[in-house]
Scaffold this motif. Structure first.
Motif, PDB file in Angstrom:
ATOM      1  N   PHE A   1       0.849  -1.191   0.000  1.00  0.00           N
ATOM      2  CA  PHE A   1       0.000   0.000   0.000  1.00  0.00           C
ATOM      3  C   PHE A   1       0.887   1.244   0.000  1.00  0.00           C
ATOM      4  CE2 PHE A   1      -3.040   3.092   1.742  1.00  0.00           C
ATOM      5  CZ  PHE A   1      -4.124   2.819   0.914  1.00  0.00           C
ATOM      6  N   PRO A   2       0.481   2.298  -0.734  1.00  0.00           N
ATOM      7  CA  PRO A   2       1.307   3.512  -0.776  1.00  0.00           C
ATOM      8  C   PRO A   2       1.685   3.995   0.627  1.00  0.00           C
ATOM      9  CG  PRO A   2      -0.489   3.702  -2.327  1.00  0.00           C
ATOM     10  CD  PRO A   2      -0.681   2.403  -1.614  1.00  0.00           C
TER      11      PRO A   2
ATOM     12  N   TYR B   1       6.389  -0.846  -0.651  1.00  0.00           N
ATOM     13  CA  TYR B   1       5.886   0.003  -1.736  1.00  0.00           C
ATOM     14  C   TYR B   1       6.896   1.079  -2.101  1.00  0.00           C
ATOM     15  CZ  TYR B   1       3.003   3.326  -4.282  1.00  0.00           C
ATOM     16  OH  TYR B   1       2.518   4.175  -5.239  1.00  0.00           O
TER      17      TYR B   1
ATOM     18  N   PRO C   1      10.730   1.796 -10.323  1.00  0.00           N
ATOM     19  CA  PRO C   1       9.878   2.806 -10.954  1.00  0.00           C
ATOM     20  C   PRO C   1       8.830   2.149 -11.840  1.00  0.00           C
ATOM     21  CG  PRO C   1      12.207   3.313 -11.299  1.00  0.00           C
ATOM     22  CD  PRO C   1      12.150   1.992 -10.600  1.00  0.00           C
ATOM     23  N   GLY C   2       7.642   2.677 -11.827  1.00  0.00           N
ATOM     24  CA  GLY C   2       6.600   2.107 -12.672  1.00  0.00           C
ATOM     25  C   GLY C   2       5.709   1.170 -11.894  1.00  0.00           C
TER      26      GLY C   2
ATOM     27  N   SER D   1       5.326   1.014  -8.689  1.00  0.00           N
ATOM     28  CA  SER D   1       4.580   1.752  -7.665  1.00  0.00           C
ATOM     29  C   SER D   1       3.403   2.492  -8.307  1.00  0.00           C
ATOM     30  CB  SER D   1       5.504   2.716  -6.930  1.00  0.00           C
ATOM     31  OG  SER D   1       6.132   3.578  -7.849  1.00  0.00           O
ATOM     32  N   LEU D   2       3.594   2.969  -9.535  1.00  0.00           N
ATOM     33  CA  LEU D   2       2.474   3.626 -10.229  1.00  0.00           C
ATOM     34  C   LEU D   2       1.340   2.636 -10.439  1.00  0.00           C
ATOM     35  CD1 LEU D   2       4.237   5.751 -12.983  1.00  0.00           C
ATOM     36  CD2 LEU D   2       3.112   6.555 -10.915  1.00  0.00           C
TER      37      LEU D   2
ATOM     38  N   PHE E   1      -0.384   2.130  -7.179  1.00  0.00           N
ATOM     39  CA  PHE E   1      -1.165   3.318  -6.819  1.00  0.00           C
ATOM     40  C   PHE E   1      -2.472   3.337  -7.612  1.00  0.00           C
ATOM     41  CE2 PHE E   1      -2.566   7.667  -7.484  1.00  0.00           C
ATOM     42  CZ  PHE E   1      -2.696   8.075  -6.174  1.00  0.00           C
TER      43      PHE E   1
END
Lengths: 540, 209
Positions: free
Chosen positions: B126-127, B132, B137-138, B140-141, B144
């Motif tokens: 979870f953010p 997390y 990179p990417g 986590s997007l 989210f």
């Protein structure tokens, strides 16, 4: 109901604050909107005058750079989200759309009241940022990422406020579309609707179809700040340009939410004071829809310098030029309406004429900014500020003042002092042009926007501009003072049709209108809403 | 022209107008589609910017749970549609039963969602959680967007359930009848939209490999 009870106006009858703030009557809700929106307008205008004062001389005059950033952001947030987006639809649309269609209310009166409450909650949220933490946002009203994610000021609350205010807009738009489809008086086809209704129809569709995009974008900014994710942060694969795209996908069409209702007002004022039918009814009606449609595909022109492919830039530039076509169709039709009319110069007409003059300057400078080569030079200069204020204030703002003066006798059954109104108009017109024309010049000279300081060579135009702001402020005080003083003036007989030459349905009912809007069945002119040859006789 | 005492307009905004209510609902649904549309655009752009990361991250999701929920929602769409037909035929009792079934489906959906989300949170996805924050990179997007979009969708499930609750109440009170069933119909429209959005969310997050 006796005929006396029938003629009881919407202002009489139930009294007390609760009969207003919980009223389902579209006319009372319109007045609620009017008073709240004008309060915020005065607040925003005060901030504007303060900014001009800071720019009177080079260097620091009045406030720190950071304060200046917050002041221009607050000015933008208030003027855009609290004043100009709701303004004409929520006030005059609410009041006159049902009357012009010959019905007694909008389709969903309760949603209508809800929209005002949502508006007030949003307004309180926006203003609350003044009171706590590091103060109001300092990002500019565009909330560009990544700065809006990093700054310590109350961006989250400002953004949430704009999100909430969006719902008020959506509800109003939804209500108007259904009202126009379902509640036109028998015999009034779409092509027999007044042009103000047409303008509102086009506006409502934009409100409905564009606002959700900004809603979700602002929610993303909020989530980003709350969870610290960096959704628009390139270091984790995000893209700050995407934020700008999402923002302008809404905010460019929103410019037409602000401008189209003003076009509608002008199309109402001109026939009344030229005493002849409007020239090119269908062209004006459909050009509103055309502007609404093309307006969706031009957002990229806000980002010519932000990093887009050459092809995209050329397409956005061409689309932007296309908007000028339906807009100038309107302007030519308005001017043609005046030609050979029997013109009766009254305060509302003066505002309408000023609108045409100023909107032309605003529109044509917009074409300059839409040109790729010119925009590289002018982007983020005062030229943009001047252009925007010519369109929004010189256009929509003056149309709103015109509407106030035009419908004043109908709304309150009273009259303001016309001489003072004319004097106030002169102040406003001179002040406005003195304030904003130098900005166009400054922009061409290269003065950037959003700085509290500037080089000495920009001094003279800045001084003229600030002096203009004082004249404009005097004009505003005179105008509002005069309108408010109307409440205490000795009543003169207003009659149903104060200007004698009004032809749309609101002039067939009492002034102020009764609660159910009409005391007898309204009569439509034979050939469309501006048929001055077959004008229905209006008995008092 | 004469003064008529007790004059009232034929086309009043205070009249009952089922057609207007339905039109209002459709317009509202347009705004909902655009609301999620904004998110779909973000998903599309970020997936094309980070195709590898999105692919890796999507393997973390439980396809079986997603499939279960898809089936549950499709069935619930059917029951609410049947409930409208039932009230049109005047069978109030059946209509209520079918709406209750729809609500049961909503609850099952949320229970499954609860287990799915808790599993992710247990893994720290979870953010704001440790795992997390250290995702490549990417990815986590992806997570989210996963939480944001499914979260917003669950929020709509809740709103839809409340509206269906009102519809049940009105039907039980006898205020929704064979002739006046706009609320049930609008609740159904909203529910179909919620279902429809899931039909897009499911393949975007769980299935594309």
């Amino acid at each position: 109901m006796t005929s006396k009870a029938m003629s009881l106006s919407y202002l009489q009858g139930k009294n007390g604050i609760f009969s207003w703030i919980f009223s389902l009557d579209h006319k009372r809700i319109a007045l609620l909107y009017l008073y709240s929106i004008l309060t915020f307008f005065i607040t925003g205008a005060t901030l504007g005058v303060l900014m001009r004062l800071e720019l009177l001389n080079p260097g620091k005059d009045l406030m720190e750079a950071q304060t200046y950033n917050q002041v221009f952001t607050m000015h933008g947030v208030i003027m855009i989200f609290l004043f100009i987006i709701p303004s004409i639809p929520a006030i005059f649309g609410n009041f006159f759309l049902p009357i012009m269609l010959g019905t007694d209310d909008v389709s969903f009166p309760r949603l209508n009241l809800l929209s005002w409450w949502i508006y007030i909650i949003g307004a309180i949220m926006a203003l609350s940022t003044l009171l706590w933490g590091d103060g109001p946002a300092d990002t500019g009203w565009t909330f560009y990422a990544p700065y809006s994610v990093k700054t310590g000021t109350n961006v989250t609350m400002s953004v949430l406020a704009a999100f909430v205010l969006g719902f008020a807009t959506i509800l109003t738009g939804l209500n108007f579309i259904v009202t126009i489809h379902r509640l036109r008086t028998p015999g009034m086809t779409f092509l027999k609707m007044p042009l103000f209704a047409w303008a509102l129809y086009a506006t409502s569709w934009i409100q409905l179809l564009a606002t959700p995009i900004i809603g979700i974008t602002l929610l993303m900014i909020t989530a980003e700040r709350v969870f610290g994710v960096g959704l628009f942060d390139p270091s984790i694969g995000g893209d700050p340009i995407l934020y700008q795209h999402l923002f302008w996908i809404y905010s460019h069409p929103a410019v037409y939410i602000m401008a189209l209702p003003a076009f509608g007002i002008i199309s109402e004022i001109l026939p009344t004071f030229a005493n002849r039918t409007i020239f090119g009814y269908k062209a004006i009606a459909f050009s509103s829809l055309a502007i609404a449609f093309v307006g969706y595909f031009v957002w990229g022109h806000h980002m010519f310098t932000a990093g887009m492919s050459g092809t995209a830039r050329i397409i956005f530039s061409v689309m932007t030029f296309l908007v000028a076509i339906p807009t100038s169709v309107k302007v030519f039709n308005w001017v043609a309406t005046l030609y050979k009319g029997s013109i009766n110069v009254q305060p509302p007409l003066l505002y309408a004429l000023a609108f045409i003059f100023q909107f032309m300057i605003g529109g044509l400078t917009g074409v300059v900014l839409g040109a790729l080569a010119a925009d590289i030079h002018l982007h983020d200069t005062h030229f943009v500020v001047g252009h925007f204020h010519y369109v929004m204030f010189g256009g929509t703002g003056f149309a709103l003042f015109g509407a106030l003066h035009y419908w004043y006798p109908k709304m309150w059954g009273r009259m303001y002092n016309k001489l003072v109104a004319n004097i106030a108009f002169v102040f406003l017109f001179i002040g406005f042009n003195m304030l904003y024309f130098p900005m166009l010049v400054l922009g061409l000279m290269g003065m950037p926007r959003r700085y509290y300081d500037y080089l000495p060579e920009f001094h003279v135009p800045n001084m003229i501009s600030t002096y203009g702001s004082w004249i404009l402020a005097t004009g505003l005080l005179l105008m509002f003072g005069n309108l408010i003083a109307g409440a205490w003036r000795k009543r003169e007989p207003i009659g149903r049709n104060y200007w004698k030459t009004g032809i749309t349905l609101e002039w067939q009912t009492l002034s102020p209108p009764p609660v159910s809007n009409f005391d007898r069945m309204p009569v439509l002119p034979k050939n469309g809403p501006y048929d001055y040859d077959n004008k229905p006789e209006i008995e008092e | 022209m004469e003064h008529v005492s007790g004059f009232s307009l034929p086309n009043s905004g205070h009249n009952r107008d089922a057609e207007a209510s339905k039109m209002g609902m459709w317009l509202f649904l347009f705004t909902e589609i655009l609301l999620f549309g904004g998110l779909f655009i973000v998903y599309m752009v970020y997936r094309s910017l980070n195709p590898e990361a999105f692919l890796m991250a999507s393997f973390e999701l439980n396809v079986w749970m997603g499939t279960t929920n898809t089936v549950v929602l499709l069935v619930s769409s059917m029951t609410i549609a049947m409930s409208i037909t039932a009230i049109q035929k005047g069978n109030r009792k059946l209509s209520i039963q079918l709406m209750v079934l729809t609500l049961v489906a909503a609850v099952i959906f949320m229970v499954v969602k609860y287990f799915e989300w808790s599993a992710k949170i247990e893994h720290g996805l979870f953010p704001g959680q440790a795992v997390y924050d250290n995702l490549p990179p990417g990815e986590s997007l992806f997570f989210f967007l996963y939480f944001f979009m499914t979260g917003l969708h669950v929020f709509h499930i809740i709103i839809g359930s409340v509206v269906i609750g009102f519809a049940i109440h009105r039907t039980a009170k006898g205020r929704t009848t064979k002739e006046k069933y706009t609320l049930t119909e609008n609740a159904g429209l909203l529910w179909h939209l919620v279902d429809l959005i899931w039909i897009y969310l499911f393949p975007l997050f769980y299935l594309i490999h």
